[in-house]
Structures are given as C-alpha cells and as structure tokens.
Design a protein around this motif. Structure first.
Motif, PDB file in Angstrom:
ATOM      1  N   GLN A  29       0.812  -1.206   0.000  1.00 14.66           N
ATOM      2  CA  GLN A  29       0.000   0.000   0.000  1.00 14.66           C
ATOM      3  C   GLN A  29       0.845   1.255   0.000  1.00 14.66           C
ATOM      4  O   GLN A  29       2.032   1.236   0.321  1.00 14.66           O
ATOM      5  N   ARG A  30       0.196   2.343  -0.394  1.00 13.40           N
ATOM      6  CA  ARG A  30       0.827   3.662  -0.393  1.00 13.40           C
ATOM      7  C   ARG A  30      -0.283   4.687  -0.310  1.00 13.40           C
ATOM      8  O   ARG A  30      -1.358   4.525  -0.899  1.00 13.40           O
ATOM      9  N   SER A  31      -0.048   5.746   0.419  1.00 12.79           N
ATOM     10  CA  SER A  31      -1.008   6.844   0.476  1.00 12.79           C
ATOM     11  C   SER A  31      -0.260   8.158   0.405  1.00 12.79           C
ATOM     12  O   SER A  31       0.927   8.240   0.742  1.00 12.79           O
ATOM     13  N   GLY A  32      -0.953   9.175  -0.039  1.00  8.50           N
ATOM     14  CA  GLY A  32      -0.393  10.514  -0.092  1.00  8.50           C
ATOM     15  C   GLY A  32      -1.457  11.519   0.283  1.00  8.50           C
ATOM     16  O   GLY A  32      -2.607  11.401  -0.150  1.00  8.50           O
ATOM     17  N   ALA A  53      -8.798  11.757   3.471  1.00  5.39           N
ATOM     18  CA  ALA A  53      -8.065  10.725   4.209  1.00  5.39           C
ATOM     19  C   ALA A  53      -8.965  10.044   5.234  1.00  5.39           C
ATOM     20  O   ALA A  53      -8.932   8.820   5.401  1.00  5.39           O
ATOM     21  N   ALA A  54      -9.783  10.837   5.932  1.00  2.00           N
ATOM     22  CA  ALA A  54     -10.671  10.273   6.951  1.00  2.00           C
ATOM     23  C   ALA A  54     -11.751   9.402   6.322  1.00  2.00           C
ATOM     24  O   ALA A  54     -12.282   8.504   6.972  1.00  2.00           O
ATOM     25  N   LEU A  55     -12.092   9.649   5.063  1.00  2.56           N
ATOM     26  CA  LEU A  55     -13.058   8.822   4.350  1.00  2.56           C
ATOM     27  C   LEU A  55     -12.399   7.532   3.871  1.00  2.56           C
ATOM     28  O   LEU A  55     -12.938   6.437   4.050  1.00  2.56           O
ATOM     29  N   ALA A  56     -11.235   7.665   3.242  1.00  3.39           N
ATOM     30  CA  ALA A  56     -10.600   6.510   2.590  1.00  3.39           C
ATOM     31  C   ALA A  56      -9.998   5.532   3.578  1.00  3.39           C
ATOM     32  O   ALA A  56      -9.948   4.324   3.314  1.00  3.39           O
ATOM     33  N   ASP A  89      -5.068  19.727   0.159  1.00  6.85           N
ATOM     34  CA  ASP A  89      -6.123  19.769  -0.850  1.00  6.85           C
ATOM     35  C   ASP A  89      -6.218  18.500  -1.697  1.00  6.85           C
ATOM     36  O   ASP A  89      -6.769  18.540  -2.799  1.00  6.85           O
ATOM     37  N   PHE A  90      -5.699  17.370  -1.222  1.00 10.69           N
ATOM     38  CA  PHE A  90      -5.871  16.116  -1.945  1.00 10.69           C
ATOM     39  C   PHE A  90      -5.614  14.946  -1.002  1.00 10.69           C
ATOM     40  O   PHE A  90      -4.983  15.077   0.044  1.00 10.69           O
ATOM     41  N   HIS A  91      -6.096  13.783  -1.396  1.00 10.19           N
ATOM     42  CA  HIS A  91      -5.708  12.529  -0.762  1.00 10.19           C
ATOM     43  C   HIS A  91      -5.768  11.442  -1.817  1.00 10.19           C
ATOM     44  O   HIS A  91      -6.681  11.403  -2.638  1.00 10.19           O
ATOM     45  N   ALA A  92      -4.789  10.549  -1.790  1.00  7.13           N
ATOM     46  CA  ALA A  92      -4.744   9.424  -2.726  1.00  7.13           C
ATOM     47  C   ALA A  92      -4.280   8.194  -1.973  1.00  7.13           C
ATOM     48  O   ALA A  92      -3.399   8.277  -1.111  1.00  7.13           O
ATOM     49  N   ARG A  93      -4.868   7.053  -2.291  1.00  2.00           N
ATOM     50  CA  ARG A  93      -4.553   5.827  -1.566  1.00  2.00           C
ATOM     51  C   ARG A  93      -4.699   4.636  -2.509  1.00  2.00           C
ATOM     52  O   ARG A  93      -5.668   4.541  -3.264  1.00  2.00           O
ATOM     53  N   ILE A  94      -3.725   3.733  -2.440  1.00  2.00           N
ATOM     54  CA  ILE A  94      -3.786   2.486  -3.183  1.00  2.00           C
ATOM     55  C   ILE A  94      -3.444   1.353  -2.224  1.00  2.00           C
ATOM     56  O   ILE A  94      -2.502   1.460  -1.431  1.00  2.00           O
ATOM     57  N   SER A  95      -4.239   0.292  -2.237  1.00  2.00           N
ATOM     58  CA  SER A  95      -4.011  -0.852  -1.365  1.00  2.00           C
ATOM     59  C   SER A  95      -4.219  -2.123  -2.176  1.00  2.00           C
ATOM     60  O   SER A  95      -5.217  -2.251  -2.894  1.00  2.00           O
ATOM     61  N   VAL A  96      -3.268  -3.057  -2.048  1.00  2.00           N
ATOM     62  CA  VAL A  96      -3.210  -4.244  -2.901  1.00  2.00           C
ATOM     63  C   VAL A  96      -3.091  -5.493  -2.026  1.00  2.00           C
ATOM     64  O   VAL A  96      -2.293  -5.520  -1.080  1.00  2.00           O
ATOM     65  N   LEU A  97      -3.888  -6.506  -2.337  1.00  2.00           N
ATOM     66  CA  LEU A  97      -3.710  -7.841  -1.775  1.00  2.00           C
ATOM     67  C   LEU A  97      -3.053  -8.691  -2.858  1.00  2.00           C
ATOM     68  O   LEU A  97      -3.736  -9.190  -3.756  1.00  2.00           O
ATOM     69  N   PRO A  98      -1.727  -8.845  -2.820  1.00  2.00           N
ATOM     70  CA  PRO A  98      -1.029  -9.468  -3.956  1.00  2.00           C
ATOM     71  C   PRO A  98      -1.361 -10.935  -4.163  1.00  2.00           C
ATOM     72  O   PRO A  98      -1.410 -11.395  -5.310  1.00  2.00           O
ATOM     73  N   VAL A 143      -8.268   4.921  -4.487  1.00  2.00           N
ATOM     74  CA  VAL A 143      -9.190   6.016  -4.196  1.00  2.00           C
ATOM     75  C   VAL A 143      -8.410   7.325  -4.244  1.00  2.00           C
ATOM     76  O   VAL A 143      -7.320   7.420  -3.663  1.00  2.00           O
ATOM     77  N   MET A 144      -8.955   8.333  -4.929  1.00  2.00           N
ATOM     78  CA  MET A 144      -8.333   9.651  -4.987  1.00  2.00           C
ATOM     79  C   MET A 144      -9.409  10.703  -4.774  1.00  2.00           C
ATOM     80  O   MET A 144     -10.543  10.552  -5.244  1.00  2.00           O
TER      81      MET A 144
END
Length: 653
Positions: free
Chosen positions: A336-339, A368-371, A343-352, A360-361
């Motif tokens: 996973q990685r988040s940023g 962030a509180a939503l994602a 004024d933005f939030h981005a998140r990627i999460s992977v179950l390999p 989610v962006m």
C-alpha cells in the motif's frame, strides 16, 4: 519542519476527531462473483461519506486480477464551474508518485544504467552530504545508496523547502542541495523523504538522458496506456484535472518542484493499469516493462534490521504493512501507499496473493478520513466476491464511528519487536510480560470511561513525565495534582493506565462529559526503552509504532541562548512559500523552535545545540533531525535563511 507536505501513513490523522453523524449503511454479505452488490453499496455509501467529510470530488477503481471491475467518479472536479468528476478526471497523486519513480529506477537498474547498492553520488557526481554520524566524508557519501533512498532509509531530510513550490528543473537540484546534513544514520530507521525521491528523479534523468517527464512517458505511462497521467503542470488543464479544496474552500494550485516525489497527476483508472502490470509479473498487453525479479525485490521488506521501525515494514516504494492503518485481515500480505496534502488525498491498497486492489483519490485532504476505513472494507468485500477461503474474510468491522478489532487482544503479537533483545529495560520487559499474560483488552477500542482505568502510580508518573519529540510537534507529559496529563498539537488530555497496563488518553468537558478524541482516544500508548532510546509508542490495530522520543534537557550554550527571538524568511521572491518565519523561545530548559506561516504558529520542535554553529531539530522521524545553522543575526534551515526581526528585551544590549 513541515510534516503536512509528506503525506505519511504513520498515524497521519491520529489527532483528528472524526465525528459521528449517524450510522452508515451496513456492508452487504457478498456471494462469490457478486461484484454488482459491492458497486451498489458503494454508490450509496460514498456520496454520504463525501458529504460527511466535506469532500467535493472523489474517484475510485476496483481491480481483480487483470479485470477492472469498476471505475467511477463522484462529485465535482470544480464546484464553481460545475465540472463533475468522471473516471477520466486526474487528481494529484502526492506520494503515490513514488511508486512510478521506484519502478522507473528498477527499469534502469535492469538496463545497467543504475545500481541498487551504489552510492547516489555515482550518478550525481556533484552531490555530497554532511553527516554527524560519520567521521569520514567519503563514508557518509557512500552510505546514501539508491536502495536506501528508495526505501526511505538514507537519512535524508524530509524536505528541502527552499524553492519547493517552483517549477525548477530536477537536474538542478543535486547542485543546490549538495552539502545537506543527514537527519539519521543511513540504514538505521525509516523516515519518509520527498527530497530523497526528488534526487532519485534527478538520477533517472542523468542515467536515461531524458528529462523526468519524457522518460516516464516513454518507459511507463504510454506503454501502460495511462493517457491522463503526467508529472508536469497544474490543475489548469481542465476539464481533465481537479481543482483542490481545503476546508471546503478552493485552494491555490501550487506548482511542484519535486516531480518524482509528489508531482504525478493521475486517476484510479490509469493507476489500475499499473497494478495489473504488477499482477502480470511486469507485463502489460504482452509488453514486458519490468522483470518478475525486480517486482519481487520491490516488495521484499528492506528494513527488517531496524528495531525502531517496530511493526512497519517497507519495500522499495511500497509500504508492506498497514503501519497503523486497519488490517484487511490479520496475516494477509498487503502492498500500500497513500499521499495527503491540504487539498488532496490518494490511496492504493493491494492484496497481492489474491490480486485484488482498491485505488481512491479525492480533491480534499479530508478525503483521508473517508478513505482510511473505506479501503480495507472494500477489500474484504472483494475477497468475498473473489471467493476467499472460509475464515479469511473475518476482520475489523465498522459499528458507528468506532473501528472494532475482531479477535485482537491486548497482548504483544508474535514476531513483534518487543520479543527482541533490543528492548533493554527490565521495567519494560516485566510490563510487556504482564500484558502478554493477560488475554483480552478494550475490545471495542473506544475512549469511553472504564472503571478499570486508573491514575498511574507516583513512580510511574515521575518516570513518564517529560518532553517528547514527535513529527506532530512536542508532546509534553506532566505530573500535575497527582495525575498525568499530556499535550500535543494544542490538544490536552489525561493519561490513565488500563487493565492491561497500557496508557490511554481521555478528556472530559467541564470535568463531566467524555470528549471524543478520535483515534488518539482509542490507541494504546506507552513509553518503551529501545536501544537506549525512550520511545513513546502507540499500538493501533495490533501494530506497534513509534510516535516520539524522550528528550532530556542539556546545558545550553550562551550563543544559542542569545538566538531567542522571532525571525523572518528572506524569501520574498518565492511565491507560495511553505514557511515565512520561525521563532526561538526558551521553555523549561529547552530551546523551542516554532515554524510560522502568516504569523500563525504551525508546529513547535525542540532545538538541540550540537556545537557553536549548529543545532538539530531533536528526535527521529519525518521532519525531525533537520540541522539548523547559525548565521549573522539569523539562522538557516532546509535552504531558507531567516533574519531576526524581534529580540526579547532581556537579550538587548
């Protein structure tokens, strides 16, 4: 000195009070193959949560193997113009940019143009570092390797603030930052650094012979069909890019110098192509872009020997454990990685193992509180639709606003750093053993008052009281009126011991009503001795993380005491500067340095003198360890020079 610029996963919203305005719809039970029920649920859930958290626009993509299950935009890319988000709308990706940068570096490693374990100086000849951890200059330069930069273990400062919001060429950066002081000894702990990834971008340019955008388009973005993705420009490329919002208001669209660290514009649909390439062992539409061996190396833990990283595992670009976020399922591997920014939030999460992913962006930092709770919830539903084996779908479930950890107790997990001999305190060992022997904890994880919570004993209070350096500022723990209180980032709370020996934070309004402290009231806290460091830790979702480090007062040299005052940044030529002043003050035997923006105090840190000319921002972690240099009537930090504009009367001659 500016942790908001980093977009960190490590308890990034620890002090946020999430609020609770009603029960969200319960997630459905998903039958194998029933992706339609997931999509139907999210169409109801997402708009409701966007309104709750004041998120104007959001985009999401769900991936199962080589299939894009769903991509959808919600809300507005630009509220004033009435432009709606579609699945093609691009958002700021922030630290997600580093996944593409790390992949581009690995491509060049495969081509023999870069070497993972070679010093960065081999590629950027003009770049060198200063170090208080090495006796020899050459040893310091040799320790800053490509691998350590990729895994945030090179000891680099989190940021180099001067000109960080100007469109200067990456190729000029190595010369401008040469001579920067290391914050940590390389290879000893993880401390995310945008500067480190910016320098990797310069190395990509130098070794490929192309500027960063052209190289990434050639090697990754175009081959992956990421048609709305780019590392250049701002939100002016409407209607395909979102406008950012801060606290519900339109924000200024600042430019980004460190493209390779935080400059990517993309959307979940485009990023799903990147994920599917990883699932296909480096190939996309029959074109090999990366070798399986390189992917394997990127997702191999790189920081296993760092005891102060506790339960946070890091690969090359990827975080390999939630690092304080919610587990999808205990024992299930995650990339996973988040940023995050204002004024933005981005998140990627992977179950390999199951080849499932959620991206989610959003165009607000409140995303962030939503994602944060949404992403693991979606992955659990995807597991069900994917046909996960029985028992693999259990995990934290949402009830109201409290996240409940199913099956977790107050004991220390097997394999935790606490089982290691680096924990050198007999008091701590006995405390940990007693907690390990007692099964069960506050199962609901809430900060509701418990009759079994008690005021720490006098000796315990005396042991804990002190100043702790954290990324979010100074944590002050004080023994007052035979009770123990903490204060962090303007929030004051009482610390009590629970039935398992952990510290818990709580606060009452007018001494009567329990106040919701958000995540701060739900995590388990304690001070632990690790390799001679007194570390303030938080246990969240079964993971132990370092929050801060105890700093004891030392004699302060007269020349540093004379630096007390207020300073203005000599950077009037720079628009949208992240800092325009600092102040230095004396408090309880410590020098405190406070960053200022438009006269408003942002964060306070402990300033620890090293010699007559240098001091450091005390502590270890993002934004800590920066070197402050004395100048004539001023100070210099992270490329900014500050001139004194106010001196206290008792220092005037």
């Amino acid at each position: 000195m500016s942790p908001k610029l980093l977009g960190l996963p490590l308890l990034g919203i620890l002090l946020s009070s999430l609020g609770c305005n009603g029960q969200p719809p319960a997630p459905p039970v998903i039958a194998p193959g029933d992706y339609a029920s997931i999509i139907s649920y999210l169409k109801q859930y997402i708009p409701r949560e966007m309104a709750e958290h004041r998120v104007p626009g959001l985009s999401i993509a769900l991936v199962d193997g080589q299939e894009l299950i769903w991509a959808r935009g919600f809300g507005f890319a630009d509220q004033a113009r009435g432009l709606q988000v579609t699945e093609n709308t691009a958002f700021r990706a922030g630290a997600l940019s580093q996944l593409l940068t790390a992949t581009a570096v690995m491509q060049l490693v495969e081509q023999g143009r870069l070497q993972l374990d070679a010093p960065l100086q081999d590629s950027l000849k003009e770049f060198y570092v200063r170090s208080r951890f090495h006796q020899d200059q050459n040893a310091a330069d040799q320790a800053v390797t490509v691998r350590r930069l990729l895994s945030h273990q090179a000891g680099m400062p989190a940021e180099y603030l001067r000109d960080s919001r100007t469109p200067q060429a990456l190729n000029e950066l190595p010369r401008k930052v040469s001579g920067v002081w290391l914050n940590n000894a390389p290879g000893t702990r993880t401390a995310p650094s945008n500067l480190g990834y910016a320098l990797l971008g310069a190395a990509v340019e130098r070794s490929s012979g192309l500027d960063f955008e052209m190289q990434l388009q050639k090697s990754l973005l175009r081959p992956l069909g990421m048609s709305q993705s780019s590392f250049i420009g701002g939100s002016g490329a409407q209607p395909y890019r979102t406008q950012g919002y801060t606290d519900g208001s339109r924000s200024n669209d600042v430019l980004v110098r460190d493209l390779s660290a935080a400059g990517l514009w993309s959307n979940p649909r485009d990023l799903s192509h990147f994920v599917r390439m990883l699932f296909a062992q480096g190939s996309y539409k029959h074109q090999a872009l990366l070798s399986p061996a390189s992917i394997k190396e990127m997702v191999r833990p790189q920081n296993s020997g760092n005891p102060l990283d506790f339960d946070c595992q890091v690969g090359l670009g990827w975080f390999l454990s939630p690092c304080g976020d919610e587990w999808v399922n205990p024992g299930i591997g995650t990339w996973q990685r988040s940023g995050s920014g204002d004024d933005f939030h981005a998140r990627i999460s992977v179950l390999p193992e199951q080849q499932l992913a959620v991206i989610v962006m959003s165009n607000s930092g409140s995303g962030a509180a939503l994602a944060q709770p949404l992403v693991p919830q979606i992955l659990r539903m995807l597991q069900q639709a994917h046909g996960a084996p029985e028992g693999m779908q259990a995990g934290p479930v949402q009830q109201g606003c409290v996240q409940h950890d199913s099956g977790q107790d107050g004991s220390v997990p097997n394999g935790s750093v606490l089982d290691s001999p680096v924990v050198d305190s007999p008091v701590l060992r006995s405390s940990v053993q007693s907690r390990t022997d007692q099964k069960g904890s506050d199962q609901n994880g809430s900060d509701q008052p418990s009759p079994r919570r008690r005021v720490p004993e006098a000796a315990d209070r005396q042991h804990l009281a002190g100043f702790y350096a954290t990324t979010w500022g100074v944590l002050r723990i004080k023994d007052q009126d035979q009770r123990l209180f903490g204060e962090l980032a303007g929030t004051r709370f009482e610390l009590l011991r629970d039935e398992h020996g952990w510290l818990r934070a709580q606060k009452k309004i007018l001494g009567l009503w329990q106040q919701d402290l958000g995540d701060l009231g739900r995590v388990q806290l304690d001070v632990m001795n690790v390799q001679g460091n007194r570390v303030f830790t938080a246990k969240r979702h079964g993971q132990l993380l370092a929050m801060g480090e105890r700093i004891d007062p030392v004699p302060l040299p007269d020349n540093w005491l004379a630096m007390v005052g207020t300073y203005h940044a000599l950077n009037d030529d720079e628009a949208n500067a992240p800092l325009n002043g600092v102040s230095i003050a004396l408090e309880d035997g410590f020098l405190m340095i406070r960053s200022l923006q438009q006269g408003r105090t942002l964060t306070d840190y402990i300033l620890a003198p090293v010699d007559n000319a240098h001091a450091v921002i005390a502590g270890h972690g993002p934004g800590l360890g920066d070197t402050v240099r004395r100048q004539v009537n001023g100070v210099n930090v992270l490329g900014y020079s500050f001139k004194r504009i106010y001196t206290p009367h008792y220092l005037r001659f």
